[in-house]
Enzyme design. Structure first.
Site, PDB file in Angstrom:
ATOM      1  N   ARG A 228     -46.041  46.338  42.700  1.00  0.00           N
ATOM      2  CA  ARG A 228     -45.610  46.858  43.995  1.00  0.00           C
ATOM      3  C   ARG A 228     -45.717  48.380  43.983  1.00  0.00           C
ATOM      4  O   ARG A 228     -45.379  49.023  42.981  1.00  0.00           O
ATOM      5  CB  ARG A 228     -44.150  46.458  44.278  1.00  0.00           C
ATOM      6  CG  ARG A 228     -43.962  45.016  44.707  1.00  0.00           C
ATOM      7  CD  ARG A 228     -44.490  44.780  46.130  1.00  0.00           C
ATOM      8  NE  ARG A 228     -44.293  43.414  46.592  1.00  0.00           N
ATOM      9  CZ  ARG A 228     -45.183  42.424  46.506  1.00  0.00           C
ATOM     10  NH1 ARG A 228     -46.357  42.657  45.949  1.00  0.00           N
ATOM     11  NH2 ARG A 228     -44.919  41.224  46.974  1.00  0.00           N
ATOM     12  N   GLU A 257     -48.211  51.252  52.037  1.00  0.00           N
ATOM     13  CA  GLU A 257     -49.460  50.619  52.435  1.00  0.00           C
ATOM     14  C   GLU A 257     -49.322  49.966  53.818  1.00  0.00           C
ATOM     15  O   GLU A 257     -48.218  49.513  54.179  1.00  0.00           O
ATOM     16  CB  GLU A 257     -49.895  49.597  51.379  1.00  0.00           C
ATOM     17  CG  GLU A 257     -48.903  48.490  51.119  1.00  0.00           C
ATOM     18  CD  GLU A 257     -49.304  47.667  49.882  1.00  0.00           C
ATOM     19  OE1 GLU A 257     -49.463  48.248  48.790  1.00  0.00           O
ATOM     20  OE2 GLU A 257     -49.428  46.449  50.045  1.00  0.00           O
ATOM     21  N   HIS A 275     -54.695  46.140  48.275  1.00  0.00           N
ATOM     22  CA  HIS A 275     -53.755  45.055  47.943  1.00  0.00           C
ATOM     23  C   HIS A 275     -54.451  43.686  47.995  1.00  0.00           C
ATOM     24  O   HIS A 275     -54.093  42.817  48.790  1.00  0.00           O
ATOM     25  CB  HIS A 275     -52.524  45.085  48.870  1.00  0.00           C
ATOM     26  CG  HIS A 275     -51.350  44.361  48.277  1.00  0.00           C
ATOM     27  ND1 HIS A 275     -50.049  44.640  48.612  1.00  0.00           N
ATOM     28  CD2 HIS A 275     -51.293  43.348  47.366  1.00  0.00           C
ATOM     29  CE1 HIS A 275     -49.233  43.848  47.940  1.00  0.00           C
ATOM     30  NE2 HIS A 275     -49.981  43.050  47.175  1.00  0.00           N
TER      31      HIS A 275
HETATM   32  O1  A2R Z   1     -36.574  42.588  33.277  1.00  0.00           O
HETATM   33  P1  A2R Z   1     -36.722  41.133  33.008  1.00  0.00           P
HETATM   34  O2  A2R Z   1     -36.327  40.786  31.596  1.00  0.00           O
HETATM   35  O3  A2R Z   1     -36.095  40.294  34.089  1.00  0.00           O
HETATM   36  O4  A2R Z   1     -38.312  40.865  33.072  1.00  0.00           O
HETATM   37  C1  A2R Z   1     -39.043  40.840  34.295  1.00  0.00           C
HETATM   38  C2  A2R Z   1     -39.617  42.202  34.678  1.00  0.00           C
HETATM   39  N1  A2R Z   1     -38.664  43.038  35.416  1.00  0.00           N
HETATM   40  C3  A2R Z   1     -38.316  44.282  35.031  1.00  0.00           C
HETATM   41  N2  A2R Z   1     -38.696  45.031  33.986  1.00  0.00           N
HETATM   42  C4  A2R Z   1     -38.126  46.253  33.856  1.00  0.00           C
HETATM   43  N3  A2R Z   1     -37.208  46.746  34.703  1.00  0.00           N
HETATM   44  C5  A2R Z   1     -36.794  46.030  35.769  1.00  0.00           C
HETATM   45  N4  A2R Z   1     -35.882  46.524  36.602  1.00  0.00           N
HETATM   46  C6  A2R Z   1     -37.350  44.722  35.961  1.00  0.00           C
HETATM   47  N5  A2R Z   1     -37.176  43.740  36.872  1.00  0.00           N
HETATM   48  C7  A2R Z   1     -37.976  42.728  36.527  1.00  0.00           C
HETATM   49  O5  A2R Z   1     -40.736  41.869  35.534  1.00  0.00           O
HETATM   50  C8  A2R Z   1     -40.299  40.026  34.086  1.00  0.00           C
HETATM   51  O6  A2R Z   1     -40.843  40.246  32.817  1.00  0.00           O
HETATM   52  C9  A2R Z   1     -41.253  40.592  35.135  1.00  0.00           C
HETATM   53  C10 A2R Z   1     -41.394  39.725  36.382  1.00  0.00           C
HETATM   54  O7  A2R Z   1     -41.923  38.489  36.012  1.00  0.00           O
HETATM   55  P2  A2R Z   1     -41.872  37.206  36.958  1.00  0.00           P
HETATM   56  O8  A2R Z   1     -40.530  37.075  37.582  1.00  0.00           O
HETATM   57  O9  A2R Z   1     -42.419  36.057  36.182  1.00  0.00           O
HETATM   58  O10 A2R Z   1     -42.841  37.584  38.165  1.00  0.00           O
HETATM   59  P3  A2R Z   1     -44.427  37.400  38.280  1.00  0.00           P
HETATM   60  O11 A2R Z   1     -44.747  36.050  38.796  1.00  0.00           O
HETATM   61  O12 A2R Z   1     -45.074  37.837  37.025  1.00  0.00           O
HETATM   62  O13 A2R Z   1     -44.729  38.432  39.454  1.00  0.00           O
HETATM   63  C11 A2R Z   1     -44.373  39.808  39.320  1.00  0.00           C
HETATM   64  C12 A2R Z   1     -44.610  40.585  40.593  1.00  0.00           C
HETATM   65  C13 A2R Z   1     -44.150  39.947  41.894  1.00  0.00           C
HETATM   66  O14 A2R Z   1     -42.767  40.031  42.070  1.00  0.00           O
HETATM   67  C14 A2R Z   1     -44.894  40.755  42.918  1.00  0.00           C
HETATM   68  O15 A2R Z   1     -44.206  41.946  43.197  1.00  0.00           O
HETATM   69  C15 A2R Z   1     -46.185  41.082  42.204  1.00  0.00           C
HETATM   70  O16 A2R Z   1     -45.968  40.766  40.819  1.00  0.00           O
HETATM   71  O17 A2R Z   1     -47.209  40.278  42.705  1.00  0.00           O
END
Ligand code: A2R
Length: 314
Positions: A228, A257, A275
């Site tokens: 993002r 965007e 995007h």
């Molecule tokens: O932080 P964790 O342990 O919840 O790991 C998640 C990480 N994450 C963060 N890392 C650092 N600081 C933060 N504040 C933070 N918040 C979340 O991002 C996890 O490793 C990763 C997200 O993985 P998933 O939930 O499996 O999402 P996915 O399917 O990989 O998609 C990621 C993003 C979507 O939300 C859209 O914004 C974009 O890719 O298409």
């Protein structure tokens, strides 16, 4: 027939399936006045990760039961409010992992090998008189830090394997992977040649990649963002690229965007995409199918395939 509001675009295949089960109202054909009259009849919404649903629209739908989001990111949907009202929210995880990973690799390779510069060199005719193009740097054997080691982050790491990288990652908690975990993003950026961002958007990740992180990545570093736009401080990024404090940036997402700052567009050391991380016909079809699967399953059975984590208990 139940009634639904379609906020985003939909493919013909999606429209056909939705129209068999719902009276479909397109938001683009209506306004808040119409909604104040008809909002009570609408039980389901289909939107996408970019448009989400505006708080005023959500408030004007007193009988809303479900929001089906065509995308994995849902930071423009107020899931706290949805949960409070008992509204189910779904998204489309996993089906886009490989496509977004391909986009990340594409951007990284385009930066290292100056793909756009060299393409222009041929197209402009400059090669005929200018001799060989300047040499570039190899993308092989790099240390690559991935910010966000979730579904897509892991797909990116796997897809990079032929370039023989050393993979580092940062997330709030360590994951069950063989890559090296950093609990400090700036420290990881200092150790990496490339930083690839693939976290969700929203307040918790806003400007995680700030001037300090970019300085740590350094003059020979490359930033890739396929998550993002809000995750990267774009003003700091532009300054780092202009001064040479950062080498390259390959960006698929931007803070505001589709508006992209002119300064970013003027820089020669950027590769910019509109995007399109998941934007192939095949992957968008798979996402559309899952979006409508969730919608119809909720209507007929009261269950869904892929709830967002916040709504999994509903
Ligand atoms: O932080 P964790 O342990 O919840 O790991 C998640 C990480 N994450 C963060 N890392 C650092 N600081 C933060 N504040 C933070 N918040 C979340 O991002 C996890 O490793 C990763 C997200 O993985 P998933 O939930 O499996 O999402 P996915 O399917 O990989 O998609 C990621 C993003 C979507 O939300 C859209 O914004 C974009 O890719 O298409």
């Amino acid at each position: 027939m139940p009634e639904m509001l379609l906020i985003s675009d939909a493919t013909d295949a999606m429209m056909t399936r939705m129209a068999e089960a719902f009276t479909v109202h397109r938001w683009q054909d209506h306004d808040m006045d119409w909604l104040s009259q008809h909002g009570g009849a609408i039980t389901h919404v289909v939107t996408d990760g970019h448009l989400g649903i505006a708080p005023a629209v959500m408030s004007a739908l007193p009988n809303l039961q479900m929001i089906s989001c065509n995308g994995v990111g849902y930071d423009n949907i107020d899931t706290g409010e949805a949960l409070r009202r008992g509204i189910m929210v779904t998204h489309t995880p996993d089906v886009l992992n490989q496509e977004v990973a391909t986009t990340a690799v594409l951007l990284m390779l385009a930066c290292y090998r100056a793909l756009l510069r060299d393409d222009t060199y041929v197209r402009s005719g400059a090669w005929e008189t200018g001799g060989s193009a300047p040499l570039t740097h190899s993308a092989d054997n790099r240390t690559i830090g991935i910010l966000g080691m979730g579904r897509i982050g892991q797909a990116i790491a796997a897809k990079l394997a032929p370039w023989n990288p050393t993979i580092l990652y940062h997330s709030r908690t360590p994951k069950d992977v063989t890559y090296t975990y950093y609990d400090d993003l700036t420290a990881m950026a200092a150790a990496a040649d490339v930083l690839i961002c693939i976290t969700p958007g929203g307040a918790a990740t806003r400007h995680l990649v700030n001037a300090d992180v970019l300085a740590a990545l350094g003059p020979s570093g490359t930033l890739i963002n396929v998550g993002r736009g809000s995750v990267v401080d774009e003003t700091a990024l532009i300054e780092a690229l202009q001064t040479g404090a950062l080498g390259w940036a390959g960006l698929d997402v931007f803070e505001d965007e589709p508006r992209v700052p002119q300064a970013l567009r003027d820089l020669p050391n950027t590769v910019l995409l509109p995007h399109v991380g998941s934007g192939t016909i095949e992957t968008r079809a798979a996402m559309g199918t899952l979006t409508v699967d969730n919608l119809l399953q909720h209507l007929t059975e009261g269950t869904v395939k892929t709830p967002v984590p916040e709504c999994a208990g509903l």
